[in-house]
Design a protein around this motif. Structure first.
Motif: not given
Length: 307
Positions: A136-162
């Motif tokens: 997940i890329p993010y804009d280094p100047n963005a103050q609110d990164l909650s959207g990116e965090a949510a997408r990162l969580a989805q990807q991590a969950a999809a990748l599974g354990p380990d």
């Protein structure tokens, strides 16, 4: 120089770029107007990118002490880098995550030349080792990164354990990413890794140290020159003046100053074009506080150790 009877004297002019590309571009023009032919510093690849055109056009040598973006590995220009590019760090980071027992990695990275380059080199090596990667890329100047965090969580969950999370950030944006991630139950329970962009950051330790501890401590790759007697003496001198140990990039700056001084003393000229021509030979034969500084065909440090 005085002790060996050299007629040359060097004076440092200091400008603060605040790791801002715009400020870096303004400051190189300020220095050029004063007749400066060689510049040392520029930690960020985004800064180096922004001064490159001006430096090349005006034949001003720029030695970056911290820029590692692989996209800036260009032969024949006026940009030199006394740190290995991120094709090396990407490999070290992949090995660190893989050998820590993780088969998948969810990466959140700065959407700039440095972040994308490191993400690409990490991904190539991690997949070679047999791992799976999502990013997940993010804009280094963005103050609110909650959207990116949510997408990162989805990807991590999809990748599974380990699955590990890899953070490719600097200090301030890294703090914002981790604060957003800490609110997310998926990400808050995964082990996190970092890079040289955030490694050893006292600011992160002070502001979000408790969160970092809960995420596994953020073990990070960092370019670390092997120890030698010159380095030991330099560290002691540095500490007596500043009260803290120098980081690897401060040691790079010291060696870079010597490389320029030696290029001027060897050729007898303070001239960007002459310095640029002499630097590869000087660097190949110089041994400083960071060890041997030999450059590759792109004018970047040709090798290095990671810790």
């Amino acid at each position: 120089a005085e002790s060996v009877g050299s007629p040359f004297r060097f004076k440092l002019l200091v400008e603060d770029t605040a790791t801002s590309p715009e400020q870096a571009r303004a400051k190189i023009q300020v220095l050029a107007a004063q007749g400066v032919q060689a510049i040392i510093g520029l930690e960020a690849s985004s800064e180096v990118s922004s001064v490159k055109q001006f430096a090349d056009a005006n034949k001003i040598v720029v030695i970056s002490v911290g820029s590692t973006a692989a996209s800036l590995a260009i032969p024949g220009d006026y940009i030199f880098r006394v740190v290995p590019n991120d094709n090396y760090q990407g490999r070290a980071l992949a090995r660190l995550v893989w050998s820590s027992g993780f088969k998948s990695a969810a990466v959140i990275y700065r959407n700039d030349a440095w972040g994308k380059g490191l993400y690409d080199s990490f991904t190539a090596r991690f997949q070679e080792l047999g791992g799976r990667v999502a990013g997940i890329p993010y804009d280094p100047n963005a103050q609110d990164l909650s959207g990116e965090a949510a997408r990162l969580a989805q990807q991590a969950a999809a990748l599974g354990p380990d699955t590990a999370v890899v953070l490719v950030s600097f200090e301030d944006d890294g703090i914002r990413v981790i604060q957003a991630a800490a609110q997310n139950p998926t990400l808050a329970h995964l082990k996190w890794f970092g890079t040289d962009g955030s490694s050893g950051s006292s600011k992160m330790a002070q502001q979000i140290g408790d969160i970092i501890v809960s995420l596994g401590g953020l073990p990070s790759t960092n370019w670390e020159p092997a120890s030698n007697p010159l380095q030991t003496a330099f560290k002691a001198r540095f500490k007596s003046i500043y009260g803290e140990d120098p980081d690897a990039y401060s040691m790079n700056a010291y060696d870079a100053a010597w490389l320029i001084a030696l290029a001027v003393m060897t050729t007898g000229q303070y001239n960007g074009e002459t310095i640029a021509k002499a630097l590869p030979t000087i660097a190949q034969h110089y041994y400083g506080v960071t060890g041997n500084t030999a450059l590759d065909q792109n004018g970047d440090r040709s090798a290095g150790d990671y810790a």
